[in-house]
Structures are given as structure tokens and as C-alpha cells.
Design an enzyme around this catalytic site. Structure first.
Site, PDB file in Angstrom:
ATOM      1  N   TYR A 160       0.335   7.390  10.232  1.00 17.34           N
ATOM      2  CA  TYR A 160       0.439   8.420  11.254  1.00 17.34           C
ATOM      3  C   TYR A 160      -0.907   9.105  11.406  1.00 17.34           C
ATOM      4  O   TYR A 160      -1.776   8.995  10.533  1.00 17.34           O
ATOM      5  CB  TYR A 160       1.518   9.463  10.905  1.00 17.34           C
ATOM      6  CG  TYR A 160       1.180  10.281   9.690  1.00 17.34           C
ATOM      7  CD1 TYR A 160       1.563   9.860   8.425  1.00 17.34           C
ATOM      8  CD2 TYR A 160       0.432  11.454   9.800  1.00 17.34           C
ATOM      9  CE1 TYR A 160       1.234  10.585   7.304  1.00 17.34           C
ATOM     10  CE2 TYR A 160       0.100  12.190   8.682  1.00 17.34           C
ATOM     11  CZ  TYR A 160       0.496  11.750   7.441  1.00 17.34           C
ATOM     12  OH  TYR A 160       0.159  12.464   6.334  1.00 17.34           O
ATOM     13  N   ILE A 175       3.742   2.439  10.000  1.00 14.77           N
ATOM     14  CA  ILE A 175       4.032   3.459   8.987  1.00 14.77           C
ATOM     15  C   ILE A 175       2.863   4.419   8.776  1.00 14.77           C
ATOM     16  O   ILE A 175       2.979   5.384   8.044  1.00 14.77           O
ATOM     17  CB  ILE A 175       4.511   2.843   7.664  1.00 14.77           C
ATOM     18  CG1 ILE A 175       3.445   1.977   7.079  1.00 14.77           C
ATOM     19  CG2 ILE A 175       5.794   2.065   7.832  1.00 14.77           C
ATOM     20  CD1 ILE A 175       3.543   2.030   5.591  1.00 14.77           C
ATOM     21  N   ASN A 210       8.750   6.935  -5.810  1.00 15.72           N
ATOM     22  CA  ASN A 210       7.949   8.043  -5.259  1.00 15.72           C
ATOM     23  C   ASN A 210       8.582   9.382  -5.610  1.00 15.72           C
ATOM     24  O   ASN A 210       8.127  10.413  -5.138  1.00 15.72           O
ATOM     25  CB  ASN A 210       7.830   7.924  -3.733  1.00 15.72           C
ATOM     26  CG  ASN A 210       9.122   8.277  -3.042  1.00 15.72           C
ATOM     27  OD1 ASN A 210      10.183   7.858  -3.486  1.00 15.72           O
ATOM     28  ND2 ASN A 210       9.039   9.064  -1.997  1.00 15.72           N
ATOM     29  N   GLY A 224       2.577  -7.138   6.376  1.00 14.46           N
ATOM     30  CA  GLY A 224       1.958  -6.498   5.216  1.00 14.46           C
ATOM     31  C   GLY A 224       2.871  -6.516   4.008  1.00 14.46           C
ATOM     32  O   GLY A 224       4.094  -6.360   4.128  1.00 14.46           O
ATOM     33  N   THR A 239       2.565   9.450  -5.389  1.00 12.13           N
ATOM     34  CA  THR A 239       1.956   8.659  -4.325  1.00 12.13           C
ATOM     35  C   THR A 239       0.876   7.752  -4.897  1.00 12.13           C
ATOM     36  O   THR A 239       0.723   7.645  -6.127  1.00 12.13           O
ATOM     37  CB  THR A 239       1.490   9.587  -3.166  1.00 12.13           C
ATOM     38  OG1 THR A 239       1.083   8.767  -2.079  1.00 12.13           O
ATOM     39  CG2 THR A 239       0.364  10.515  -3.582  1.00 12.13           C
ATOM     40  N   ASP A 263      11.290   6.798  -0.136  1.00 12.20           N
ATOM     41  CA  ASP A 263      10.620   6.186   1.027  1.00 12.20           C
ATOM     42  C   ASP A 263      11.628   5.337   1.807  1.00 12.20           C
ATOM     43  O   ASP A 263      11.509   5.174   3.022  1.00 12.20           O
ATOM     44  CB  ASP A 263       9.453   5.292   0.594  1.00 12.20           C
ATOM     45  CG  ASP A 263       8.272   6.096   0.074  1.00 12.20           C
ATOM     46  OD1 ASP A 263       8.083   7.249   0.511  1.00 12.20           O
ATOM     47  OD2 ASP A 263       7.524   5.563  -0.778  1.00 12.20           O
ATOM     48  N   LYS A 295       2.821   4.746  -8.011  1.00 17.16           N
ATOM     49  CA  LYS A 295       4.267   4.537  -7.796  1.00 17.16           C
ATOM     50  C   LYS A 295       4.877   3.521  -8.772  1.00 17.16           C
ATOM     51  O   LYS A 295       6.037   3.665  -9.171  1.00 17.16           O
ATOM     52  CB  LYS A 295       4.546   4.130  -6.354  1.00 17.16           C
ATOM     53  CG  LYS A 295       4.317   5.270  -5.363  1.00 17.16           C
ATOM     54  CD  LYS A 295       4.726   4.892  -3.957  1.00 17.16           C
ATOM     55  CE  LYS A 295       4.427   6.021  -2.983  1.00 17.16           C
ATOM     56  NZ  LYS A 295       4.889   5.731  -1.616  1.00 17.16           N
TER      57      LYS A 295
HETATM   58  P1  ATR Z   1      -3.278  -2.551  -1.652  1.00 21.17           P
HETATM   59  O1  ATR Z   1      -3.748  -3.881  -1.122  1.00 21.17           O
HETATM   60  O2  ATR Z   1      -4.264  -1.857  -2.520  1.00 21.17           O
HETATM   61  O3  ATR Z   1      -1.880  -2.556  -2.178  1.00 21.17           O
HETATM   62  P2  ATR Z   1      -2.102  -1.316   0.546  1.00 21.17           P
HETATM   63  O4  ATR Z   1      -2.630  -0.283   1.469  1.00 21.17           O
HETATM   64  O5  ATR Z   1      -0.887  -1.054  -0.213  1.00 21.17           O
HETATM   65  O6  ATR Z   1      -3.291  -1.652  -0.399  1.00 21.17           O
HETATM   66  O7  ATR Z   1      -1.866  -2.673   1.340  1.00 21.17           O
HETATM   67  C1  ATR Z   1      -2.731  -3.072   2.305  1.00 21.17           C
HETATM   68  C2  ATR Z   1      -2.004  -4.078   3.193  1.00 21.17           C
HETATM   69  O8  ATR Z   1      -2.823  -4.309   4.345  1.00 21.17           O
HETATM   70  C3  ATR Z   1      -1.820  -5.418   2.522  1.00 21.17           C
HETATM   71  O9  ATR Z   1      -0.682  -6.048   3.045  1.00 21.17           O
HETATM   72  C4  ATR Z   1      -3.103  -6.130   2.939  1.00 21.17           C
HETATM   73  O10 ATR Z   1      -3.037  -7.535   2.897  1.00 21.17           O
HETATM   74  P3  ATR Z   1      -3.456  -8.331   1.567  1.00 21.17           P
HETATM   75  O11 ATR Z   1      -2.283  -8.269   0.653  1.00 21.17           O
HETATM   76  O12 ATR Z   1      -3.793  -9.694   2.024  1.00 21.17           O
HETATM   77  O13 ATR Z   1      -4.672  -7.605   1.015  1.00 21.17           O
HETATM   78  C5  ATR Z   1      -3.214  -5.671   4.371  1.00 21.17           C
HETATM   79  N1  ATR Z   1      -4.581  -5.796   4.871  1.00 21.17           N
HETATM   80  C6  ATR Z   1      -5.654  -5.039   4.540  1.00 21.17           C
HETATM   81  N2  ATR Z   1      -6.767  -5.457   5.215  1.00 21.17           N
HETATM   82  C7  ATR Z   1      -6.374  -6.513   5.973  1.00 21.17           C
HETATM   83  C8  ATR Z   1      -7.048  -7.390   6.904  1.00 21.17           C
HETATM   84  N3  ATR Z   1      -8.359  -7.247   7.178  1.00 21.17           N
HETATM   85  N4  ATR Z   1      -6.319  -8.359   7.501  1.00 21.17           N
HETATM   86  C9  ATR Z   1      -5.002  -8.510   7.229  1.00 21.17           C
HETATM   87  N5  ATR Z   1      -4.306  -7.716   6.379  1.00 21.17           N
HETATM   88  C10 ATR Z   1      -4.977  -6.734   5.755  1.00 21.17           C
END
Ligand code: ATR
Length: 268
Positions: A213, A211, A86, A125, A61, A101, A65
Site C-alpha cells: 500500500y 498487498i 504475526n 510471489g 513483522t 494476516d 515471523k
Molecule cells: P524475501 O525474498 O526476503 O522473502 P519478500 O519481500 O518476502 O522477500 O519476497 C519477495 C517476493 O518478490 C518473492 O516472491 C520474490 O521472488 P523470489 O522468491 O524469486 O526472490 C519476488 N521478487 C522480488 N524481486 C523480483 C523480481 N525482480 N522479479 C520477480 N520476482 C521478484
């Protein structure tokens, strides 16, 4: 004695030991499933140590990954295209990487009676969880991806080839196209995060999946409920069903994941 576990950082809150250890009991196999905290710099050495000690495999996780895919000696097509694994299975001297996943997400669609080949699906996202969702939906007639950081959506979409990328600011307009399915893979709405700002017009999506929970419905799912979307689910089915192919890979037994899902709904 079959030994397996989940490796991540941090790992404290994982439900996976609860799920797998119950399945060992259910099928009458002596086994033990543990949660293992390994910082990124210790990840590879820890995986090799488990393999050398005769473990059956590991679930992987956040944040490992992509590294799991890298260190594998064999990779499934799903893991390769998603760019993340994963599930690692240790066999002889091989480390086999897969992405369950994808199966977890497909089964969560199944739970709410939604096809994995819809006419139009919209994914919000492009972070760690989005790849498996996009792979599961790869046979949708139309697949639209929106992410705050557009470049990230484009990079992810380029792994698949048939994905339309739209600007984050266009999300209300895209959702107003009344897709068959809307999936939230962003971290918005998780504990400590701001809510996802989104407005459903007169034509809401036919189904909604978050996704994430938790004990309570997420803000996204509450919004979907208010919009009258009956086909909706959080990420608990994905979590439980992604565990099933892992258990099968290590024991050759497919567990009763549906029952575990019902039990966890009660326990949470
Ligand atoms: P990481 O960014 O470390 O991969 P993640 O949990 O896998 O973390 O992904 C977070 C997702 O939520 C991403 O799609 C992120 O968008 P960005 O790629 O622009 O960072 C989105 N996200 C997080 N905060 C956000 C916000 N305030 N507004 C819009 N999208 C957000």
C-alpha cells in the site's frame, strides 16, 4: 494498563502504533502500543523480556515471523501451516502464536466483494506475505502460484497440498485464463523496486489485490484499473484488519477497523 507492541527490524515506518493506540482510546481501555526494533539475534530475548514484564502480547513483522512461530508454546493451525506468526499473546507462562494476516487478507477480499472460495485464484510471489494469502484462499476451487524462483513456490505449495505451481515466465498465459482473482505478493512495484511486468489479454482477471500500500496506487493496481478491473484493492485493508484480532486477543474488545481504514485512507 495493557502494554503491547509490534516488533520488527527495521520498524520505523509502522502504522500499527497509530492504529492500536487509537483503538485503546476508542474503547476506553488504558493501554500503550509501541514499535520495538529488535535485530534477529535479540528477538527471542526481547520477546521473553516483554512477557516477563507483563505485556499482553506482540505483533511480529519482518524479519521475525518464522522465529515467532518457533518460540511459541502454542500455535494456531493457521500459523502452523503458513509457517509464520504475526501475533503473539502472552497468557500465564504461555506464548500463543497466531497468524492474523490471514484474517486481514480475508477482510480485504470482503471489502471489494470477492469470495475467499473463488473458482480460480492466482497468486504471484512466494515470499514472506504469500503464505497467509494462500491459507486464506485454501478453499478456492483452483489455486495457482507463480514465483520467479520456482523451487520456493514449490516449497510453499507443499505446505498446503492443493496448489498448482507454474513458471514465472508463464504468468501472462495464466492471467489470460481470466481467474476470478489475481494477487500480487511480490515486492515488485514497491518504492525502489522495478515494476511487475505483466500483460492482461482480452480476458482480464475479475479482481486484483496488491498487498503493498502507499499514498498512490501501485503500478500493479494502475495496470488493473486500465484493464477495467473494478474490484481491486491495495494492502491497506489487510494491514488494518490484521490488527483487529490482535487487539481483541489482548483486550477482549473487537475494534472498529472499518472506520480506522477510512481514516487512514484520508491521512496517507
Ligand atoms: P524475501 O525474498 O526476503 O522473502 P519478500 O519481500 O518476502 O522477500 O519476497 C519477495 C517476493 O518478490 C518473492 O516472491 C520474490 O521472488 P523470489 O522468491 O524469486 O526472490 C519476488 N521478487 C522480488 N524481486 C523480483 C523480481 N525482480 N522479479 C520477480 N520476482 C521478484
Amino acid at each position: 494498563m495493557i502494554r503491547a507492541g509490534v516488533i520488527g527490524h527495521p520498524i520505523g515506518h509502522s502504522l500499527s502504533p497509530r492504529i492500536h493506540n487509537q483503538w485503546f482510546e476508542d474503547v476506553g481501555i488504558e493501554g500503550e502500543y509501541q514499535a520495538i526494533d529488535a535485530a534477529p539475534e535479540a528477538f527471542e530475548a526481547t520477546v521473553h523480556e516483554m512477557a516477563d514484564e507483563g505485556w499482553a502480547g506482540l505483533n511480529v513483522t519482518i524479519p521475525h515471523k518464522a522465529s515467532a512461530l518457533e518460540l511459541a508454546t502454542e500455535r494456531s493451525a493457521a500459523a502452523e501451516i503458513v509457517g509464520a506468526a504475526n501475533l503473539l499473546t502472552f497468557r500465564d507462562s504461555d506464548i500463543i502464536a497466531d497468524n492474523s494476516d490471514v484474517f486481514g487478507f480475508e477482510m480485504s477480499l470482503d471489502e471489494i466483494g470477492v469470495s475467499k472460495s473463488p473458482r480460480h485464484a492466482v497468486v504471484l510471489g512466494a515470499g514472506g506475505a504469500a503464505g497467509a494469502v494462500l491459507y486464506a484462499l485454501r478453499s478456492a476451487e483452483k489455486l495457482t502460484l507463480l514465483n520467479r524462483t520456482r523451487e520456493r513456490a514449490e516449497a510453499l505449495a507443499s505446505r498446503f497440498g492443493n496448489i498448482e505451481v507454474r513458471d514465472w515466465d508463464e504468468r501472462d498465459a495464466v492471467v489470460a485464463e481470466a481467474p476470478d482473482l489475481l494477487v500480487n505478493t511480490t515486492s515488485l512495484g514497491m518504492a525502489g523496486q522495478p515494476p511487475l511486468e505483466l500483460t492482461f489479454g482480452d480476458e482480464a482477471p475479475a479482481a486484483a489485490v496488491d498487498i503493498v500500500y502507499g499514498k498512490e496506487p501501485t503500478p500493479f493496481l494502475r495496470m488493473a484499473e486500465r484493464a477495467g478491473i473494478e474490484k481491486r484493492t491495495d494492502g491497506l485493508p489487510m494491514l488494518v484488519f490484521q490488527a483487529a484480532p490482535s487487539f481483541e486477543a489482548w483486550t477482549s474488545c473487537f475494534p472498529d477497523a472499518g472506520r480506522t481504514l477510512s481514516e487512514l485512507r484520508e491521512e496517507l
